[in-house]
Design a protein around this motif. Structure first.
Motif, PDB file in Angstrom:
ATOM      1  N   ARG A  19      -6.492  -2.358   3.973  1.00 12.34           N
ATOM      2  CA  ARG A  19      -5.255  -3.014   4.436  1.00 12.34           C
ATOM      3  C   ARG A  19      -5.586  -4.232   5.280  1.00 12.34           C
ATOM      4  O   ARG A  19      -4.998  -5.300   5.110  1.00 12.34           O
ATOM      5  N   TYR A  38       0.817  -1.218   0.000  1.00 15.38           N
ATOM      6  CA  TYR A  38       0.000   0.000   0.000  1.00 15.38           C
ATOM      7  C   TYR A  38       0.851   1.269   0.000  1.00 15.38           C
ATOM      8  O   TYR A  38       0.441   2.278  -0.564  1.00 15.38           O
ATOM      9  N   HIS A  88      -9.609   3.026  -4.630  1.00 11.97           N
ATOM     10  CA  HIS A  88      -9.734   2.753  -3.199  1.00 11.97           C
ATOM     11  C   HIS A  88     -10.234   3.996  -2.481  1.00 11.97           C
ATOM     12  O   HIS A  88     -10.064   5.109  -2.957  1.00 11.97           O
ATOM     13  N   CYS A 140       3.113  -2.989  -7.944  1.00 15.05           N
ATOM     14  CA  CYS A 140       3.209  -2.642  -6.525  1.00 15.05           C
ATOM     15  C   CYS A 140       3.482  -3.879  -5.674  1.00 15.05           C
ATOM     16  O   CYS A 140       4.302  -3.840  -4.752  1.00 15.05           O
ATOM     17  N   ARG A 165      -4.906   3.425  -7.226  1.00 14.27           N
ATOM     18  CA  ARG A 165      -5.110   4.037  -5.910  1.00 14.27           C
ATOM     19  C   ARG A 165      -6.446   4.764  -5.852  1.00 14.27           C
ATOM     20  O   ARG A 165      -7.149   4.727  -4.837  1.00 14.27           O
ATOM     21  N   ALA A 218       0.599   3.778 -10.420  1.00 12.52           N
ATOM     22  CA  ALA A 218      -0.510   3.165  -9.680  1.00 12.52           C
ATOM     23  C   ALA A 218      -1.591   4.188  -9.314  1.00 12.52           C
ATOM     24  O   ALA A 218      -2.496   3.873  -8.547  1.00 12.52           O
ATOM     25  N   LYS A 219      -1.513   5.374  -9.883  1.00  7.38           N
ATOM     26  CA  LYS A 219      -2.448   6.443  -9.528  1.00  7.38           C
ATOM     27  C   LYS A 219      -3.904   6.038  -9.776  1.00  7.38           C
ATOM     28  O   LYS A 219      -4.771   6.252  -8.928  1.00  7.38           O
ATOM     29  N   TRP A 259      -1.272  -3.234 -10.127  1.00  8.43           N
ATOM     30  CA  TRP A 259      -1.352  -4.025  -8.895  1.00  8.43           C
ATOM     31  C   TRP A 259      -0.135  -4.944  -8.782  1.00  8.43           C
ATOM     32  O   TRP A 259       0.507  -5.012  -7.735  1.00  8.43           O
ATOM     33  N   LEU A 312      -7.197   3.927   3.643  1.00  6.15           N
ATOM     34  CA  LEU A 312      -6.822   2.567   3.261  1.00  6.15           C
ATOM     35  C   LEU A 312      -6.816   1.586   4.432  1.00  6.15           C
ATOM     36  O   LEU A 312      -6.594   0.398   4.228  1.00  6.15           O
ATOM     37  N   MET A 343       1.560   1.651  -3.589  1.00  2.00           N
ATOM     38  CA  MET A 343       0.376   2.097  -4.316  1.00  2.00           C
ATOM     39  C   MET A 343       0.118   3.590  -4.070  1.00  2.00           C
ATOM     40  O   MET A 343      -0.312   4.303  -4.971  1.00  2.00           O
ATOM     41  N   ASP A 344       0.396   4.058  -2.873  1.00  2.00           N
ATOM     42  CA  ASP A 344       0.238   5.488  -2.552  1.00  2.00           C
ATOM     43  C   ASP A 344       1.253   6.362  -3.278  1.00  2.00           C
ATOM     44  O   ASP A 344       0.966   7.511  -3.589  1.00  2.00           O
ATOM     45  N   ASN A 345       2.450   5.834  -3.529  1.00  3.24           N
ATOM     46  CA  ASN A 345       3.555   6.664  -4.014  1.00  3.24           C
ATOM     47  C   ASN A 345       3.942   6.465  -5.474  1.00  3.24           C
ATOM     48  O   ASN A 345       4.653   7.306  -6.025  1.00  3.24           O
TER      49      ASN A 345
END
Length: 137
Positions: A55, A31, A47, A101, A44, A40-41, A98, A51, A34-36
């Motif tokens: 999680r 995660y 969601h 990440c 993300r 993966a924008k 996915w 998160l 996925m945030d960074n």
């Protein structure tokens, strides 16, 4: 007579990965990526803002999927992952983001290359199966 490495291969992945602590580290790394990760924008954005609940669900799912305690099923019933994700458009870009990440998280948290490869192979099959959108032509 057991050959070297044979006992390890028959152990549940949960034990091979190092139990709940290792699954926790894997999910946190996933995660965080996925945030960074700019790639993966879109993933993300699917969601919620928070998160935390997601999680916890992924941790419970992976614990069980890897042969650990059946926490996910006890809480939510049978996984039926594809059915539960039908409201999200999952095509090749989402699948690939996915996997990107998750592979980064595996690289960061799982030292043994053979174990990392086993997990990656299984998760890749799962990611391909989760697709519910056709490729654009």
């Amino acid at each position: 007579m057991m050959l070297a490495g044979q006992a390890e291969a028959t152990e549940p992945m949960f034990a091979r990965i190092g139990g709940a602590i290792a699954v926790d580290r894997l999910v946190e790394a996933f995660y965080r990526r996925m945030d960074n990760e700019p790639s993966a924008k879109a993933l993300r954005a699917m969601h919620g803002e928070d998160l935390g609940p997601t999680r916890q669900l992924l941790k419970r799912y992976l614990l069980e999927w890897m042969g650990g305690p059946k926490l996910y099923t006890a809480e939510r019933g049978q996984p039926r992952l594809r059915e539960r994700h039908l409201s999200f458009p999952i095509g090749a870009p989402e699948r690939d983001a996915w996997l990107f990440c998750m592979r980064g998280a595996l690289e960061e948290t799982i030292e043994a290359p053979d174990l990392r490869a086993d997990i990656d192979a299984a998760l890749t099959k799962l990611a391909f199966w989760m697709r519910n959108q056709a490729d654009e032509v």
